[in-house]
Structures are given as C-alpha cells and as structure tokens.
Enzyme design. Structure first.
Site, PDB file in Angstrom:
ATOM      1  N   GLY A 181      70.577  17.993  62.648  1.00 36.67           N
ATOM      2  CA  GLY A 181      71.366  19.168  62.997  1.00 36.67           C
ATOM      3  C   GLY A 181      70.612  20.048  63.980  1.00 36.67           C
TER       4      GLY A 181
ATOM      5  N   ASP B 262      62.335  12.230  65.422  1.00 33.37           N
ATOM      6  CA  ASP B 262      63.396  13.127  65.896  1.00 33.37           C
ATOM      7  C   ASP B 262      63.161  13.335  67.399  1.00 33.37           C
ATOM      8  OD1 ASP B 262      64.909  15.381  66.598  1.00 33.37           O
ATOM      9  OD2 ASP B 262      64.369  16.593  64.882  1.00 33.37           O
TER      10      ASP B 262
ATOM     11  N   GLU C 238      59.137  13.769  58.991  1.00 28.20           N
ATOM     12  CA  GLU C 238      59.837  13.766  60.276  1.00 28.20           C
ATOM     13  C   GLU C 238      58.931  14.325  61.377  1.00 28.20           C
ATOM     14  OE1 GLU C 238      63.622  15.724  59.905  1.00 28.20           O
ATOM     15  OE2 GLU C 238      63.960  15.809  62.055  1.00 28.20           O
TER      16      GLU C 238
ATOM     17  N   SER D 224      68.302  21.511  55.411  1.00 30.49           N
ATOM     18  CA  SER D 224      67.006  21.768  56.035  1.00 30.49           C
ATOM     19  C   SER D 224      66.658  23.232  55.844  1.00 30.49           C
ATOM     20  CB  SER D 224      67.107  21.431  57.530  1.00 30.49           C
ATOM     21  OG  SER D 224      65.934  21.818  58.200  1.00 30.49           O
TER      22      SER D 224
ATOM     23  N   LYS E 228      65.083  19.148  52.731  1.00 32.10           N
ATOM     24  CA  LYS E 228      64.063  19.009  53.779  1.00 32.10           C
ATOM     25  C   LYS E 228      63.415  20.364  53.973  1.00 32.10           C
ATOM     26  CE  LYS E 228      64.602  18.799  58.811  1.00 32.10           C
ATOM     27  NZ  LYS E 228      65.311  18.078  59.898  1.00 32.10           N
TER      28      LYS E 228
ATOM     29  N   LYS F  24      70.433  12.681  66.727  1.00 40.20           N
ATOM     30  CA  LYS F  24      71.122  13.916  67.110  1.00 40.20           C
ATOM     31  C   LYS F  24      71.922  13.588  68.360  1.00 40.20           C
ATOM     32  CE  LYS F  24      67.817  17.242  65.227  1.00 40.20           C
ATOM     33  NZ  LYS F  24      66.709  18.169  65.543  1.00 40.20           N
TER      34      LYS F  24
ATOM     35  N   LYS G 160      60.468  22.532  56.298  1.00 44.40           N
ATOM     36  CA  LYS G 160      59.641  22.529  57.500  1.00 44.40           C
ATOM     37  C   LYS G 160      58.189  22.735  57.086  1.00 44.40           C
ATOM     38  CE  LYS G 160      62.989  22.404  60.586  1.00 44.40           C
ATOM     39  NZ  LYS G 160      63.095  21.333  61.591  1.00 44.40           N
TER      40      LYS G 160
ATOM     41  N   ASP H  93      59.555  18.140  57.613  1.00 46.14           N
ATOM     42  CA  ASP H  93      59.729  18.036  59.073  1.00 46.14           C
ATOM     43  C   ASP H  93      58.686  18.922  59.747  1.00 46.14           C
ATOM     44  OD1 ASP H  93      60.543  17.897  61.705  1.00 46.14           O
ATOM     45  OD2 ASP H  93      62.587  18.614  61.356  1.00 46.14           O
TER      46      ASP H  93
HETATM   47  O1  OSB Z   1      63.929  19.474  63.840  1.00 44.22           O
HETATM   48  O2  OSB Z   1      65.717  18.981  62.840  1.00 44.22           O
HETATM   49  C1  OSB Z   1      65.049  19.796  63.480  1.00 44.22           C
HETATM   50  C2  OSB Z   1      66.797  23.203  63.598  1.00 44.22           C
HETATM   51  C3  OSB Z   1      66.514  23.579  64.902  1.00 44.22           C
HETATM   52  C4  OSB Z   1      65.769  22.746  65.701  1.00 44.22           C
HETATM   53  C5  OSB Z   1      65.297  21.530  65.209  1.00 44.22           C
HETATM   54  C6  OSB Z   1      65.575  21.149  63.896  1.00 44.22           C
HETATM   55  C7  OSB Z   1      66.325  22.013  63.082  1.00 44.22           C
HETATM   56  C8  OSB Z   1      66.628  21.739  61.690  1.00 44.22           C
HETATM   57  C9  OSB Z   1      67.861  22.371  61.077  1.00 44.22           C
HETATM   58  O3  OSB Z   1      65.913  21.086  60.966  1.00 44.22           O
HETATM   59  C10 OSB Z   1      69.049  21.500  61.186  1.00 44.22           C
HETATM   60  C11 OSB Z   1      70.335  22.170  60.795  1.00 44.22           C
HETATM   61  O4  OSB Z   1      70.443  22.643  59.662  1.00 44.22           O
HETATM   62  O5  OSB Z   1      71.255  22.230  61.640  1.00 44.22           O
HETATM   63 MG    MG Z   2      63.479  17.564  63.159  1.00 44.76          MG
END
Ligand code: OSB
Ligand code: MG
Length: 369
Positions: free
Chosen positions: A291, A239, A214, A136, A162, A263, A164, A189
């Site tokens: 994560g 999520d 997402e 991510s 992925k 999660k 953002k 995401d």
């Molecule tokens: O939305 O999945 C998410 C990180 C912090 C808060 C929310 C998210 C995320 C990530 C990173 O997408 C996930 C990771 O690499 O641990």
């Molecule tokens: Mg997410």
C-alpha cells in the site's frame, strides 16, 4: 474505446493519524487523481501513489504531473485503445516514471472493465470474492502505544501485523511484540534502513518467527539482499527494489528474496503487476499487495489485483477508516473480520464520492481531444 477527455485533480487530504517510517512522517497526503472518458461517456479512475517528497522513490507528485501532462497524455488523448495491455507499449518511449504511467494505465483499466461490463477483478482474471487484509503500523515513539495499537488491530481481525523498524527501534520492539502476541502473523518493514554491516543485528530477528522482513537493505540493491538472505532463516520480501518483471526475475535468480511485495504504482501499472504475479506463481514465490496510503480510488485497484490466485499473503490493503475521517469513494472500503468483500459493481467497483472529492480537490485540469 477512444480517449476523448482526461481530467486531473490535485488532491490534499489529512490522514487521521500521522504515519512514520524510517524515512519520514506523513500526515498531509497530497496526490493526483486522473479520470479518463471515452466517446460514449464512460469514465475510469486512476490514482498516483507518488508522495510529495522523493523519500520512498525518486518520483514525486510534481514529477508525476509533469510526465503525465507533457508526455503521457499526448500519447493517448484522441487515440483508440482496444485493451489496457496496449498502454505499456504506447508508453514504451518513456523511461521509468512508473507511478506516472500507472496513474493513467489504472484509469484505462477501470474504463475498460466498465465498457465491457466486468469488475476490474474479472478483467484482470481474479477469482476471489473476498480478500485477506493485513495492516501496516508506523513507528511509534512509545512502545507501549505500539502494543496498544497492535492489540486493537488484532481484535479488529486484521490477518497480519506489519510494523516499521529502523536502527535503534528493532530487536527490542519486536521482542516485546512477540512476548505479548506469540501467535499473531507478524512482519517488519525497514524501508532500506540497514546495510550489510548490520548483519548480526538482522540475524537476531530470526528469533521472532516473523512471516518476513521487508526491504532491509538499500532501495536499489539486490546483491546484498542475496547475501543477507543466505544468512537468515526469515524470508526477505523486496519492496523498493522491484520495478518490473525483469527486476523480479533477477532478484529471484540471485536469491535476493523469497516473497515479493507488488505495488501497482512502483511497477508501472496493473499489466506489469499481473506479469510479476504470474511469473512468481509458477515458481512458488508468494506475493502480496503493498500500500501507499492511498485514497479509496487507489485502494480499489489494489483490492481488484489481490483477487489473483498467487496473492497468498494478506496485503497492506486496510479499510478507508484506517486512514481517513471520510474517504472519497462510496461506499467506503470496509474490513470485516480481516476480509474485504470484493465489490460487484463494474470497474473498480466503488463510485467516486464527488461531493467528498470536491472538498479535497485543490485544482482541476481538463484535456479534451
Ligand atoms: O514501505 O510499504 C511501505 C507507506 C508509505 C510508504 C511506503 C510503505 C508504506 C506502508 C503503509 O507500509 C502501506 C499502507 O497502509 O498503505
Ligand atoms: Mg515497504
């Protein structure tokens, strides 16, 4: 197992790179670790994935500490626990606060697996000996920087990328990425940054052959997501909206999504995570493990969960070096050609690196039965 002792550590670690989402930027990572000990001196570890601020969800480091200290510890300290599935029943009188519950439950799962000379993966019923890993990537101010980052991770072998997105940083960014990486499994995401008013923009994302999008809409919504899913060919993955098996059932009945991001912290622990996994599996709904920028302790739990058979899609379970100069487990978690080899040592399979852990410990709080 009789829970004889509990140790909480308040941790502070600095991430190698700042990580930006539609709701904010992380660099300092403050979190809790929790260690449980039984009457024989066996130990188990859990990590709270609550952040310092209530951006992602309403829970924070401090609300977790409050709930764990004042409500959850009194329910388990000195008690005998036969199986970690009993913990959710013990916590049944406490509403929500899933990340707090999961911290304690995760430590008890690790302890249980160690007491029974199993890996945590085996204790959960997982069969895979290696898992596929995605990555991510946060929002980058400069799209060329993002492209170079993606190129590096693709070359490292990550199985899906992925990125953002947020309003103003979406269609054009994804168009550029698709142009440069036509065949890479790619997803976006939004962390709830859009509303149904953005439907025409969101429909344009169908052009980019994304594995999924997402959580485009509100963090507490499943109705608008169902309407949106009707209009999109790209699968929606939820999520933030999913906190339980019940939420999963309702979202799937409504058609709010076609994929679930599990999660452990968000759903209140491994027992509930496994129930969601099982429910989705019989309905042919693929799941993957999300994560929360965890340290090696939380990451180890994610790896064990991902060995279950319906974790069909690569998770956000990148290796230690993605986040930290030095992780707090030994060995560190490594990704090779897009896979993590599931460790064979009992419990979470990675030893706490106490020397490193002590360096990043701000405070320790100890409870004895
Ligand atoms: O939305 O999945 C998410 C990180 C912090 C808060 C929310 C998210 C995320 C990530 C990173 O997408 C996930 C990771 O690499 O641990
Ligand atoms: Mg997410």
């Amino acid at each position: 197992m009789i829970i004889k002792e509990i140790n909480i550590r308040k941790m502070k670690m600095t991430m190698k790179h700042p990580f930006t989402t539609s709701f904010g930027t992380f660099q300092e990572k403050e979190f809790l670790l929790l260690e449980v000990k039984d009457e024989l001196g066996n130990t188990g570890w859990g990590e709270s994935v609550a952040f310092h601020s209530p951006w992602y969800s309403e829970e924070t480091l401090k609300t977790n500490l409050h709930i764990i200290q004042d409500f959850l510890i009194p329910l388990i300290l000195g008690k005998e626990i036969g199986h970690p599935d009993e913990v959710s029943a013990l916590f049944g009188s406490i509403r929500k606060n899933n990340m707090a519950k999961s911290t304690v439950e995760g430590a008890i799962w690790d302890l249980y697996a160690k007491c029974n000379k199993m890996t945590l993966a085996e204790a959960l019923g997982g069969k895979l000996d290696k898992i596929e890993v995605g990555i991510s990537i946060g929002i980058e101010e400069n799209v060329e920087d993002l492209i170079e980052l993606v190129r590096g991770f693709v070359e490292e072998g990550y199985k899906r990328i992925k990125v953002k997105i947020k309003p103003g940083y979406d269609v054009e960014v994804l168009r550029e990425l698709r142009k440069r990486f036509p065949d890479v499994p790619l997803m976006a995401d939004a962390n709830s940054a859009y509303t149904l008013k953005d439907i025409n923009l969101l429909k344009q994302l169908d052009d980019f052959n994304l594995t999924m999008i997402e959580q485009p809409l509100a963090s507490d919504d499943i109705i608008d997501h169902a309407n949106l899913q009707n209009e999109l060919t790209t699968p929606i993955c939820l999520d933030e909206s999913i906190h339980s098996l019940e939420d999963t059932r309702k979202a799937l009945e409504l058609g709010s999504c076609k994929v679930i991001n599990i999660k452990i912290g968000r759903v209140g622990g491994l027992t509930e995570a496994k129930k969601i996994h099982d429910y989705c599996m019989v309905r042919n709904i693929p799941v993957w493990c999300g994560g929360m920028l965890e340290s090696g302790i939380g990451r180890a739990h994610n790896i064990a969960l991902t060995t279950l058979p319906n974790f069909i899609l690569p998770g956000d379970t990148a290796g230690s070096s993605r986040y930290w100069e030095e992780d707090i487990v030994s060995p560190e978690i490594v990704v090779e050609e897009g896979f993590i080899t599931v460790p064979l040592n009992y419990g979470i399979g990675y030893e706490p690196n106490l020397k490193a852990m002590d360096k990043y410990t701000v405070e320790e709080i100890n409870y004895k039965a």
